[in-house]
Design an enzyme around this catalytic site. Sequence first.
Site, mmCIF file in Angstrom:
data_model
loop_
_atom_site.group_PDB
_atom_site.id
_atom_site.type_symbol
_atom_site.label_atom_id
_atom_site.label_comp_id
_atom_site.label_asym_id
_atom_site.label_seq_id
_atom_site.Cartn_x
_atom_site.Cartn_y
_atom_site.Cartn_z
ATOM 1 C CB SER A 273 3.718 -0.235 -0.025
ATOM 2 O OG SER A 273 4.554 -0.255 1.108
ATOM 3 C CE LYS B 132 3.692 -3.916 3.042
ATOM 4 N NZ LYS B 132 4.749 -3.084 3.144
ATOM 5 C CD GLN C 56 6.473 -5.123 5.925
ATOM 6 O OE1 GLN C 56 6.553 -4.370 4.676
ATOM 7 N NE2 GLN C 56 5.491 -4.810 6.612
#
Lengths: 501, 501
Positions: B331, B356, B360
């Site tokens: 991420s 990733k 979110q």
Amino acid sequence: MNIKPRFIALLMALAVLVGAAGSYIGIEYFANNEGEQSQSEQLANAGKNAENFGSLTEEEQKKFIEDMTGNGDLEKVAQAYNVIKENYVEEVDKKQLVEGAIQGMLDTLEDPYSVYMDQETMKQFNQSIESSFEGIGAEVSMVNDKVTIVAPIKGSPAEKAGLKPNDQILKVDGESVEGLDLYEAVLKIRGEKGTEVTLQVDRPGVSDPLNIEIVRDDIPLETVYTDTKEVDGKKVGVIEITSFSEKTSDEFHKALQKLESDGMEGLVIDVRGNPGGLFTDVQEILKEFITDEKPIVQVEDRKGEKSKYFSERTEKKEYPITVLMDEGSASASEILAATMNEAGGYDLVGTKSFGKGTVQQAIPMGDGSTIKLTLFKWLTPDGNWIHEKGIEPTVKVKQPAYFYTNPVEIEDSLKRNDNSDKIKNVQEMLKGLGYDPGRTDGYYSKETEAAVEAFQSDSGLEATGQVDEKTGGKLEEKIVEEVRDEENDRQMEKALEILFE
Amino acid sequence: MNIKPRFIALLMALAVLVGAAGSYIGIEYFANNEGEQSQSEQLANAGKNAENFGSLTEEEQKKFIEDMTGNGDLEKVAQAYNVIKENYVEEVDKKQLVEGAIQGMLDTLEDPYSVYMDQETMKQFNQSIESSFEGIGAEVSMVNDKVTIVAPIKGSPAEKAGLKPNDQILKVDGESVEGLDLYEAVLKIRGEKGTEVTLQVDRPGVSDPLNIEIVRDDIPLETVYTDTKEVDGKKVGVIEITSFSEKTSDEFHKALQKLESDGMEGLVIDVRGNPGGLFTDVQEILKEFITDEKPIVQVEDRKGEKSKYFSERTEKKEYPITVLMDEGSASASEILAATMNEAGGYDLVGTKSFGKGTVQQAIPMGDGSTIKLTLFKWLTPDGNWIHEKGIEPTVKVKQPAYFYTNPVEIEDSLKRNDNSDKIKNVQEMLKGLGYDPGRTDGYYSKETEAAVEAFQSDSGLEATGQVDEKTGGKLEEKIVEEVRDEENDRQMEKALEILFE
């Protein structure tokens, strides 16, 4: 009544084939049989609102929902629905969310037998009910989130190709079934007669997934097979029930009458590998044998209230009976086994049964989709709930060890000093065929090599001591021969043996 | 700025610890930082309705829902809700159905990063944000429906006890986590400092589950560690970032300033095992290095529209930089790595990153529960989406093989001619420690026996040639010693080596 050609195409009721191993209350859109329907209604009164929903007008449906949801239970669901629909990184299909919500509610029940079938699934499901069924002929269930073989139908393509109980299906034609529900997975496995499907399965005790190719065929809907045997000069009837479907009890009555009028002196009822079926059906069969002293079966509803179902018979049959069951005997088969034992005092021969003690009802949602929901528990005549426990046989008999071996897939030849799960399996096969491999832990020892050489000599293969594709194939062939040889059916042998004791 | 004591309690931001490996937009109830909030609002405008929902009056909420659901999308959900609630064999908790429906909708997205946190989960989540965190210190994610370790935090109880990336947690204190979502599972694993928890884990390549006992401890919230090295007489700064949390970019700026004013001639940024964190944070860090020619990062919304974020810097740093990453870098760490490479031209040393590529947002539902929903994709400066792919290093370096072995659990002594997965692992450990076991396939050969004897002699144990509990423990101890020895960090070695090339 046909005489059953053992190991040739056997038959299976559809309801059972598609569903998880199941006991169903007579399902209306299935069976328009008056008798069944009335019992079904009697049992399913709790499900009335829901069942009738589909037949209400749109206005009435709306009213019904408002009545039920006026308390605002679902406002939070609506809120989440909108949050997701409006904000998620991808466009989201509304229908997908709705069906996800329904599936999600069912998931909280932690009951693998309560499932949602969408319109498409139901459409195909209904189509296949009407005609003869085309598929591979295996009974599946959801176990630990995996599509799992409960039992391949005897003589079916699934059995011929070597599928085994407890095989977990990972892929269908190379596509993962991860995340699919049971019905979606079954629809992928099914298809027209003559077409081929490749299943990748994970088998307990085998580390690498197996690829099994199966040619689909007609799976006709016959469920009762009769045979006769002689034991010490006495005539013994054998009735095998492969599932409990609409016509099973009628067929069973006819078969029994014929055997009795032919002078049968003892009876073996065989429900091995029978995954269950209609709840009404097994009761009709049990009424032939069980007297009015104990209930045939008890049904417990959500409030814990029990209904007991009785036979009107006052006398037991004059001849002795034993029941054959195994780990593939589920649901209605377990009602039969438990009741024959607890209320009839008859012996159960074989291995512990599957362990499903609930009764489902398919509830149409009005738009072609259906919720199959667990409505009741069934209890044995003495009030025991066998769910997730199974029923212990009174006479425990396993089949010979080689019944439980796996087909081998040989890529590179297996040889002395190698070490793998495949070798373990080969060792078990050799042992089953009477060759001593020295060890069965997967290490290819000198003794294993000698056993392979001996097997190769006896089978007309070059005695290399290595297991190549040809030797592996020959091993599998011999094992299947042994398994299919009625002489090796130790459970049947025992059932016959104890009949007149 | 602390000098990092390597392998002593390292630090981790909470947001990241509890969540899946994550890039979060600044989360309001988390950070009341003006700057972050404004960017968050800018990004999250699509989520506005939902976010504000909690602050609406009950009347307004109702109106909102009616507006959104007037089309009757959810009537079928209501119908199913009633069918289940009124008919299921057990009494069903309404709240359970509602939360199941929400979870079910999220499940259809097939996005492990979009999850529902109920009120209880959120309450505990918030509590633990405020104080220092007590737990085992492992970053987890949901992979194939299994609670999976992404990375144990260095120096944490989880690392000390031997948890490894990709371990799948099966049970917590004997209780299965099957069917739990990530948050429910994490709450079971967490607990007060000093208490013990036993995890049963399934480790890739190990057939039997391992039981790992862990004593919980404080997991403090520090995320930036500085060190200095000398390479060919040149001063090199090393900054390790363990996660991206509220204070990380501030700490990073301070650390960098200090290193620069101390005359640093080269820099290594280490994001190995860093699971990500706040999206804003990594941008602030990148602004130190990346010029205005290419975007720092791009964000793509559901309509496919891309926003590009730029630095205002016009000149690159004068000193060379390399980035260290591995399979635990996820991420925000991947944003750092990808951008340093594509926009900065810097080398990436280590192994392929986690993969990733989504961002979110936690959306409060107004009743204390929250939906964490994927709102955006992030793209690299050149517009690549690395989701489920990861980023390849420009200089691929794996750690020595023994870094990847598993702790051994010995019940019965392992000995000559035995055959098991445990032996396989022991063979790999022996090999890692420089003893040649002859083979590494699990068969305990004569050569393996000799290697065990040699290891025992060298370690002051009786040279029995069998692996008992004591020998197994000693092997593990030696392996851990090697892994913790900075001298063996091949990736770091390479990063330093290529810095001035």
